[in-house]
Design a protein around this motif. Sequence first.
Motif, mmCIF file in Angstrom:
data_model
loop_
_atom_site.group_PDB
_atom_site.id
_atom_site.type_symbol
_atom_site.label_atom_id
_atom_site.label_comp_id
_atom_site.label_asym_id
_atom_site.label_seq_id
_atom_site.Cartn_x
_atom_site.Cartn_y
_atom_site.Cartn_z
ATOM 1 N N LYS A 142 0.688 -1.333 0.029
ATOM 2 C CA LYS A 142 0.105 -0.006 0.034
ATOM 3 C C LYS A 142 0.931 1.255 0.103
ATOM 4 O O LYS A 142 1.873 1.414 0.755
ATOM 5 N N VAL A 143 0.338 2.270 -0.507
ATOM 6 C CA VAL A 143 0.951 3.740 -0.747
ATOM 7 C C VAL A 143 -0.287 4.517 -0.484
ATOM 8 O O VAL A 143 -1.107 4.805 -1.485
ATOM 9 N N VAL A 144 -0.537 4.928 0.773
ATOM 10 C CA VAL A 144 -1.601 5.549 1.074
ATOM 11 C C VAL A 144 -1.023 7.336 1.135
ATOM 12 O O VAL A 144 -0.206 7.526 1.819
ATOM 13 N N THR A 149 -7.476 13.999 4.267
ATOM 14 C CA THR A 149 -8.138 13.684 3.002
ATOM 15 C C THR A 149 -7.093 12.525 2.237
ATOM 16 O O THR A 149 -5.770 12.755 2.257
ATOM 17 N N LEU A 150 -7.605 11.170 2.274
ATOM 18 C CA LEU A 150 -6.625 10.285 1.622
ATOM 19 C C LEU A 150 -7.188 9.682 0.329
ATOM 20 O O LEU A 150 -8.160 9.562 -0.097
ATOM 21 N N ALA A 187 -5.246 6.664 -2.858
ATOM 22 C CA ALA A 187 -4.405 5.640 -2.959
ATOM 23 C C ALA A 187 -3.434 5.327 -4.363
ATOM 24 O O ALA A 187 -3.789 5.959 -5.247
ATOM 25 N N LYS A 188 -2.283 5.029 -4.097
ATOM 26 C CA LYS A 188 -1.363 4.628 -5.070
ATOM 27 C C LYS A 188 -1.112 3.349 -5.108
ATOM 28 O O LYS A 188 -1.182 2.660 -4.011
ATOM 29 N N TYR A 189 -0.437 2.840 -6.332
ATOM 30 C CA TYR A 189 0.195 1.324 -6.287
ATOM 31 C C TYR A 189 1.675 1.450 -6.366
ATOM 32 O O TYR A 189 2.225 2.486 -6.610
#
Lengths: 273, 273
Positions: free
Chosen positions: A65-67, A89-90, A92-94
């Motif tokens: 995870k890259v949050v 405020t969140l 996501a990336k991969y």
Amino acid sequence: MRLAAVADPTGRTTAAVLEDGTWRSLPAPDLSTLLRTTPVAHLARLAGGVVEDATPVLPLPTPTKVVCCGLNYGDHIRETGRELPAHPTLFAKYADTLVGPADDIELPRGVDVDWEAELAVVVGAEIRGGDESQARAAIAGYTVANDISIRDWQYRTLQWFQGKAWDRSTPIGPVLVTPDEVDPAAGSTITCRVDGEEVQRASTRTLVFDAAALVAYISTFTVLRPGDIVLTGTPGGVGVARDPQRFLGDGDVVETQIEGIGLLRNTIRLTDH
Amino acid sequence: MRLAAVADPTGRTTAAVLEDGTWRSLPAPDLSTLLRTTPVAHLARLAGGVVEDATPVLPLPTPTKVVCCGLNYGDHIRETGRELPAHPTLFAKYADTLVGPADDIELPRGVDVDWEAELAVVVGAEIRGGDESQARAAIAGYTVANDISIRDWQYRTLQWFQGKAWDRSTPIGPVLVTPDEVDPAAGSTITCRVDGEEVQRASTRTLVFDAAALVAYISTFTVLRPGDIVLTGTPGGVGVARDPQRFLGDGDVVETQIEGIGLLRNTIRLTDH
């Protein structure tokens, strides 16, 4: 302790620890693998031979995870006249989004490429439903990232993901610094320069949600594991908010630096395909 | 071809293919592993022994990406008076968000839990920068999902991620049906029932961006690999849009069905921690 993944002149990469100015190998190809298999407290005694002419490369190639957090620098939020947010405020990336500390960033010609210097938090122990004290204990350390953003895609719809998840667009590294050597909550200066001109400067002390608060909040709904990454948001000074707006062009060199941690230097390459 | 991961009565799981009403084992523990190692076209000749008393479980436990589309059913968008979107609204989940086709969904008491029946597209071949024809060829098949959403967290900030990424909250399965057996673009009926009452019904023919369009669009900025999943959005009828609003309670049974594919049946369990 300062950790990295380093390449030797033959191109072989290894996890490594810095001792007296030289990199010594650790028993894993990179920090993703190392953190999954070895608690940070055990690393020092695993240091092996010196890696000659070592060059730091992408330290964490395979996080699960890259949050990422947006809108998180208090000075910037206040200067825009907004209220401080009650919740982070969140988005996501991969793992594919990440690229090394000196790598070129290749993007197609014609998109609006912008910079976002950020403190990156690296998780060192599995955590789910943790409080801030447990979150602090689960942090392996800190590194530098730039959440390079494709603004026109980011704002095509309400959700930012498609402007934030381009493959090999988020440089990260060069070193992971453990919390005994750096405390971003106490204030580390973060800067971004484009072709030598400073475009962002702030202190990580002014983060609304600091590293431990973000890790704890995210762990409420999803487990974080060793090697996972939390990006903490960027201060003011991004190109899209300027008047006139300013975006990155082919050949522009973006330097992203956090005092006491390290420096990324990446060249933007805009291609026709 | 109909594929699944199935458990036998001893709890051992295996990838499997349905032949003449019986499940035959395939050489992988689940479809994530199977698709990463074996092209779909090669699967039929790998079928092994019959798995007696087979029960489908989570078919795809380890996708590298679960990319989701919102606001994608034309009939629902038109009935709300909005324009059809020019670009798909995309957000991301992680593998930890997925749960099996008959599993309970455990969430903390006090959050607003809502349903979102969705067609799920499963990638069968690596694709980056593909057009719609290449995207269509890269699709391994289709399955059923429910993008169970924590509405109060989803709307805490502008970014939906924190309401969409709770661990083990998105049921998916029970079977992956290959494109030669089902064509959602031609129209498959998708329904959601709560404790037997139908709350959503639509045809996948009315998707604004169909499976191939979504895979092609996403592949513009990030590679999709075998076993990755694209959720295509939900039709009208969700609880948060009702007057009065309606959310799921402890013990509610959510059934999600797509004609020609299969049925999910999941019970909501709200707990105190």
